[in-house]
Structures are given as structure tokens and as C-alpha cells.
Write an enzyme that holds these catalytic residues in place. Structure first.
Site, short mmCIF file in Angstrom:
data_model
loop_
_atom_site.label_atom_id
_atom_site.label_comp_id
_atom_site.label_asym_id
_atom_site.label_seq_id
_atom_site.Cartn_x
_atom_site.Cartn_y
_atom_site.Cartn_z
N CYS A 230 -8.78 3.13 2.40
CA CYS A 230 -7.42 3.06 2.30
C CYS A 230 -6.78 3.93 3.07
O CYS A 230 -6.96 5.25 3.17
CB CYS A 230 -6.71 3.27 0.92
SG CYS A 230 -5.13 3.14 0.72
N CYS B 287 -3.93 -0.90 7.64
CA CYS B 287 -3.59 -1.11 6.05
C CYS B 287 -5.14 -1.83 6.02
O CYS B 287 -5.33 -3.18 6.29
CB CYS B 287 -2.61 -1.92 5.59
SG CYS B 287 -2.57 -2.34 3.95
N1 DGL Z 1 -2.62 1.81 3.22
C1 DGL Z 1 -3.11 0.60 2.06
C2 DGL Z 1 -4.57 0.23 2.37
O1 DGL Z 1 -4.93 1.01 3.58
C3 DGL Z 1 -2.57 0.73 0.98
C4 DGL Z 1 -2.79 -0.44 0.16
C5 DGL Z 1 -1.77 -0.60 -0.87
O2 DGL Z 1 -0.56 -0.70 -0.63
O3 DGL Z 1 -2.33 -0.77 -2.12
O4 DGL Z 1 -5.23 -0.35 2.16
#
Ligand code: DGL
Length: 266
Positions: free
Chosen positions: A183, A73
Site C-alpha cells: 500500500c 495506489c
Molecule cells: N494508498 C492506497 C494503496 O496503495 C491506500 C488504499 C486505501 O485507501 O485503502 O492501496
């Protein structure tokens, strides 16, 4: 050498895009994936809250005896990884937007970056982008609402197309030739993005680089699962556990039928 699993966590189902890259490169490794979908999105939360959630996920993976943790993440990495590295005795792999390869390859000297507010406003992101901002223009775009749609199983919806158009068109006007996906949920939007972006724009994400880094760190710490290379099935004994603390079916759809996602309260 170690047969313990690699732990991977994300604010939700998006980090499975990283899990897929890791599994492809390291098919002999067991994995445990945590989708903290109950608390998604992290991107709009305060740094303290992102840190608190990252600590909780980390402690659960450590309790499950993981040998290394991948923070799949960008938002959790940019806000929490230095704390995690200082406070827990396992190697961590983080993920950051792939600004560097885009900055090195751009011909128009302009790149776009689509990421969450939490990532774009973090100090770590700020420092990385400043390193390159001298020679190129970096056009940032917050992908507000994209994670929520993916988390509710609407990645291919017309609502998603509309939102992506709204976000892409202004950065396209800046003559970008690279769009960095900052993301881990966003690689699931590549088919949609390809319909919106002209062919002159290359989309890049950090998934492959994270998998390569995971392999390198396992090698360096002598933690690869060498037993799993055995031809004997009972010795190989590799497992892949996927947990969600919200709707399991969304995670199940994303990982495919060959693996099983389970509900876990955390
Ligand atoms: N997969 C997360 C990232 O890479 C998502 C972030 C979120 O939950 O807003 O930032």
C-alpha cells in the site's frame, strides 16, 4: 517530446511516496498529484466503487492535460487498471505489491505482505501471488485502520505503534525474512516498523520500480520533457501541483514546505 505533466492519483496522501521516487528519478518533469482523501480509504470499498473513483480521478487528470497517469495506489491498480487501460488513450503505470523480488530473495522461504483488504482480495493480486506460492509461503495481513490514521495525521502516534504490533507479530511467528508493503501509504510507516521488526526482516516496497517504469514508458512513447533540460529558466518552466479534496494541511505536511498543496473539490 512533451512538456505536459505526469498525473498521479491515490486514495489520499500515500501516493506521495511514489511521487517522491518519480520526482527524484525524473526531476525535469512537471507533475499533478490528486489525493482523493475525501473518499479514503479505498481498501474497504467494493470493486465497483473503487472503479468509479478511479475513473473520476483519471478523467480529472486527463482534463488537466496529463500525458501519462500513475495510479499510485495498489488498491486502485489491482481493481481498476485494466479498465482504465482499455478505455482511455493515455499510458497508465500501476503499482502492485513487490511479491516477485521478495519471493526471489527470501532464504526462509516465507514472506509477509501487509496490504489493504481491497488489494489482497483482488484477482490481479491473487494471480501474482499464485505464481510464486508454489515455492514459498506468503503470509497476508490486512492493514485495517492504518490508512485512516495516516490520513488523519497520526502516522507517528502510539495508536499506530499498537496497531502495527498487532499486525506484525503474527506474521513474524511464521519465520518471514521479507515484509512487502502493499500500500503506498505504508512507506511512511517504515521508521515505526523498523522498531518493531527484527533486523533479519527486510522491508520492501514498489516505489523505485514504479519510477523506473514511468521513465521507461515516457521514453518509449517519446514523451520525456526534453525542454526542461535547458539551462534557461523561462524554458524549463516545471511545476508541481498537489490537490486534496479534504484536509490540505495533512498533504502539505507530507510533501514538505517547498511545495504547495491546494484544496480542490473533486
Ligand atoms: N494508498 C492506497 C494503496 O496503495 C491506500 C488504499 C486505501 O485507501 O485503502 O492501496
Amino acid at each position: 517530446m512533451s512538456t505536459q505533466a505526469i498525473g498521479i492519483f491515490d486514495s489520499g496522501v500515500g501516493g506521495t511516496s511514489i511521487w517522491k521516487e518519480i520526482h527524484e528519478l525524473l526531476p525535469n518533469e512537471s507533475t499533478i498529484y490528486l489525493a482523493d482523501s475525501l473518499h479514503a480509504p479505498y481498501g474497504q470499498k467494493k470493486k465497483e466503487r473503487i472503479l468509479e473513483l478511479s475513473i473520476k480521478n483519471t478523467e480529472l487528470l486527463i482534463k488537466k492535460d496529463c500525458k501519462l497517469i500513475v495510479v499510485a495506489c495498489n488498491t486502485a491498480t489491482t481493481n481498476a487498471i485494466s479498465y482504465l487501460r482499455h478505455n482511455y488513450n493515455v499510458p497508465f503505470i500501476g503499482i502492485e505489491p513487490a511479491i516477485k523480488p521478495a519471493a526471489l530473495k527470501t532464504k526462509t522461504k516465507a514472506i509477509g505482505i501487509l496490504a489493504t483488504k481491497g488489494t489482497l482480495s483482488s484477482e490481479l493480486f491473487h494471480n501474482t501471488s499464485e505464481l510464486f506460492a508454489e515455492n514459498i509461503e506468503i503470509h497476508e495481513q490486512v492493514g485495517k485502520g492504518l490508512v485512516e490514521l495516516i490520513e488523519s495525521g497520526k502516522k507517528d502516534s502510539s495508536e499506530m505503534t499498537d496497531l502495527l504490533k498487532t499486525y506484525c507479530l503474527p506474521i513474524l511467528e511464521k519465520n518471514i525474512d521479507y515484509l512487502v508493503l502493499g500500500c503506498t501509504h505504508y512507506p511512511y510507516l517504515i521508521p515505526q516498523l523498523k522498531k518493531i521488526l527484527p533486523k533479519t526482516v527486510t522491508i520492501i516496497d514498489s516505489g523505485e520500480a514504479v519510477a523506473r517504469q514511468t521513465k521507461a514508458v515516457l521514453e518509449r512513447h517519446d514523451l520525456l520533457n526534453l525542454l526542461a533540460r535547458s539551462k534557461k529558466k523561462e524554458v524549463r518552466n516545471i511545476s508541481h501541483l498537489f490537490y486534496s479534496n479534504k484536509e490540505v494541511n495533512i498533504l502539505q505536511d507530507i510533501i514538505g514546505k517547498q511545495f504547495k498543496a491546494e484544496f480542490l473539490k473533486f
